[in-house]
Write an enzyme that holds these catalytic residues in place. Sequence first.
Site, short mmCIF file in Angstrom:
data_model
loop_
_atom_site.label_atom_id
_atom_site.label_comp_id
_atom_site.label_asym_id
_atom_site.label_seq_id
_atom_site.Cartn_x
_atom_site.Cartn_y
_atom_site.Cartn_z
N GLY A 1 0.83 -1.22 0.00
CA GLY A 1 0.00 0.00 0.00
C GLY A 1 0.85 1.25 0.00
N ARG B 1 0.60 6.17 -1.34
CA ARG B 1 0.38 7.49 -0.72
C ARG B 1 0.50 7.36 0.79
NH1 ARG B 1 -5.38 6.63 0.23
NH2 ARG B 1 -6.09 5.18 -1.36
N VAL C 1 -3.81 -6.97 -1.37
CA VAL C 1 -3.28 -7.80 -0.27
C VAL C 1 -4.32 -8.77 0.30
CG1 VAL C 1 -1.46 -6.17 0.41
CG2 VAL C 1 -3.69 -6.07 1.55
N ASN D 1 1.76 -2.34 5.44
CA ASN D 1 1.17 -1.03 5.66
C ASN D 1 -0.25 -0.88 5.09
OD1 ASN D 1 1.31 2.13 5.84
ND2 ASN D 1 0.94 1.66 3.68
N SER E 1 -2.43 0.27 15.03
CA SER E 1 -3.01 1.59 15.32
C SER E 1 -3.25 1.68 16.82
CB SER E 1 -4.34 1.74 14.59
OG SER E 1 -5.07 2.82 15.12
N TYR F 1 -12.29 -1.94 12.39
CA TYR F 1 -10.90 -1.47 12.25
C TYR F 1 -10.08 -1.81 13.49
CZ TYR F 1 -7.11 1.88 11.24
OH TYR F 1 -5.89 2.47 11.00
N ALA G 1 -10.61 -4.10 15.71
CA ALA G 1 -10.41 -5.56 15.82
C ALA G 1 -9.27 -6.00 14.88
CB ALA G 1 -11.70 -6.30 15.48
N LYS H 1 -6.75 -4.20 13.87
CA LYS H 1 -5.47 -3.68 14.33
C LYS H 1 -5.01 -4.38 15.62
CE LYS H 1 -4.74 -0.82 10.96
NZ LYS H 1 -3.62 -0.99 10.04
N ILE I 1 -2.57 10.51 12.14
CA ILE I 1 -1.53 10.95 11.22
C ILE I 1 -2.21 11.62 10.02
CG2 ILE I 1 0.47 10.19 9.86
CD1 ILE I 1 0.76 9.53 12.87
P1 NDP Z 1 -4.10 5.90 3.06
O1 NDP Z 1 -5.55 5.66 2.89
O2 NDP Z 1 -3.54 7.25 2.76
O3 NDP Z 1 -3.26 4.83 2.22
C1 NDP Z 1 -3.57 3.47 2.30
C2 NDP Z 1 -2.78 2.72 1.26
O4 NDP Z 1 -3.14 1.33 1.36
C3 NDP Z 1 -3.10 3.16 -0.16
O5 NDP Z 1 -1.92 3.11 -0.93
C4 NDP Z 1 -4.09 2.10 -0.61
O6 NDP Z 1 -4.14 1.92 -2.01
C5 NDP Z 1 -3.51 0.87 0.04
N1 NDP Z 1 -4.46 -0.23 0.09
C6 NDP Z 1 -5.70 -0.24 0.61
N2 NDP Z 1 -6.26 -1.44 0.44
C7 NDP Z 1 -5.35 -2.21 -0.22
C8 NDP Z 1 -5.36 -3.54 -0.69
N3 NDP Z 1 -6.41 -4.34 -0.51
N4 NDP Z 1 -4.24 -4.00 -1.30
C9 NDP Z 1 -3.16 -3.22 -1.50
N5 NDP Z 1 -3.11 -1.94 -1.08
C10 NDP Z 1 -4.20 -1.44 -0.46
O7 NDP Z 1 -3.79 5.48 4.56
P2 NDP Z 1 -2.61 5.85 5.56
O8 NDP Z 1 -1.36 6.12 4.84
O9 NDP Z 1 -3.14 6.81 6.53
O10 NDP Z 1 -2.51 4.45 6.34
C11 NDP Z 1 -1.47 3.51 6.17
C12 NDP Z 1 -1.56 2.49 7.29
O11 NDP Z 1 -1.44 3.16 8.53
C13 NDP Z 1 -2.89 1.74 7.33
O12 NDP Z 1 -2.67 0.41 7.71
C14 NDP Z 1 -3.65 2.47 8.41
O13 NDP Z 1 -4.63 1.66 9.00
C15 NDP Z 1 -2.53 2.81 9.37
N6 NDP Z 1 -2.82 3.88 10.29
C16 NDP Z 1 -3.13 5.16 9.83
C17 NDP Z 1 -3.40 6.16 10.74
C18 NDP Z 1 -3.72 7.56 10.31
O14 NDP Z 1 -4.10 8.37 11.18
N7 NDP Z 1 -3.59 7.93 9.05
C19 NDP Z 1 -3.41 5.91 12.19
C20 NDP Z 1 -3.08 4.55 12.55
C21 NDP Z 1 -2.80 3.59 11.63
P3 NDP Z 1 -5.40 2.35 -2.91
O15 NDP Z 1 -5.00 3.65 -3.51
O16 NDP Z 1 -5.54 1.27 -3.91
O17 NDP Z 1 -6.60 2.48 -2.03
#
Ligand code: NDP
Length: 243
Positions: free
Chosen positions: A8, A11, A60, A86, A138, A151, A153, A155, A184
């Site tokens: 992932g 971004r 994934v 991630n 998280s 979510y 559950a 994490k 974040i």
């Molecule tokens: P974003 O939504 O900005 O990015 C998520 C990324 O995961 C994207 O690149 C997305 O791709 C990809 N993704 C989603 N589903 C899949 C899939 N099935 N297969 C492959 N890639 C996938 O999220 P964040 O950067 O904020 O989050 C990153 C991680 O950090 C996550 O696990 C999130 O739960 C965790 N997190 C974030 C927090 C926050 O406050 N932002 C706090 C705590 C944890 P696509 O463009 O295809 O959707």
Amino acid sequence: MAVALVTGGTRGIGKQIALTLAKNGYDIAINYRTENEELKNLKEQIEQENVKCLTVKGDVSIFEDCENFVKETVDNLGSIDVLVNNAGITKDMLIMRMKKEDFEQVIDVNLVGTFNVTKNVIPYMMKARSGNIVNISSVVGISGNAGQTNYSASKAGIIGFTKSLAKEVASRNIRVNAVAPGFIETSMTDSLKDEIKEEIAKNIPLKRMGKPEDVANVVKFLVSEDSSYITGQVINIDGGMLM
Ligand code: NDP
């Protein structure tokens, strides 16, 4: 050259982790589900660090996709020394309104996805007798949060997974840790109204939301030799929200 696979990575936090590890000399494989302009720019940015950058497509939550992109990474870059799980999604809703599919989808991507990728990477690390895995959990996986039964559950599951795997593979010199970010600033939290963000920041001891860099720098530490005696741990990156 050591190789890091980040899921992932198009971004937000994943993108920043890929960039930070590239700056530290890792060849990078970025797993993506949806191709976008940002991914092309990111590949160019990473290659400017004089390391290789491979982009590998796959969802994934689909085991066969993970089998394919892990193999593609090893075939092209030679190994996987670091795995950062991630990729993640949210589908927030109170349980009264949450459909079974909303629960299952979040578990499938966040928790089963972490298993799917790790299961395919671990044989290479076992053979190499070394490796480093960081799972992105998280703070709500520890504290819980109304509207996020699915979510939190997923994490919390990642934390149990991290600790169990750390115990299984420690004797092979493979370390497995998790980080638990708080709020974040990424597209995941963009949808929150400004007033809500301000309210959240007020209640954080360090008085600000976190940045992707705050997470990426801890991941960099956890995959480096500086943390060589740390495994099975969860590190909160939350400005002191949860103590
Ligand atoms: P974003 O939504 O900005 O990015 C998520 C990324 O995961 C994207 O690149 C997305 O791709 C990809 N993704 C989603 N589903 C899949 C899939 N099935 N297969 C492959 N890639 C996938 O999220 P964040 O950067 O904020 O989050 C990153 C991680 O950090 C996550 O696990 C999130 O739960 C965790 N997190 C974030 C927090 C926050 O406050 N932002 C706090 C705590 C944890 P696509 O463009 O295809 O959707």
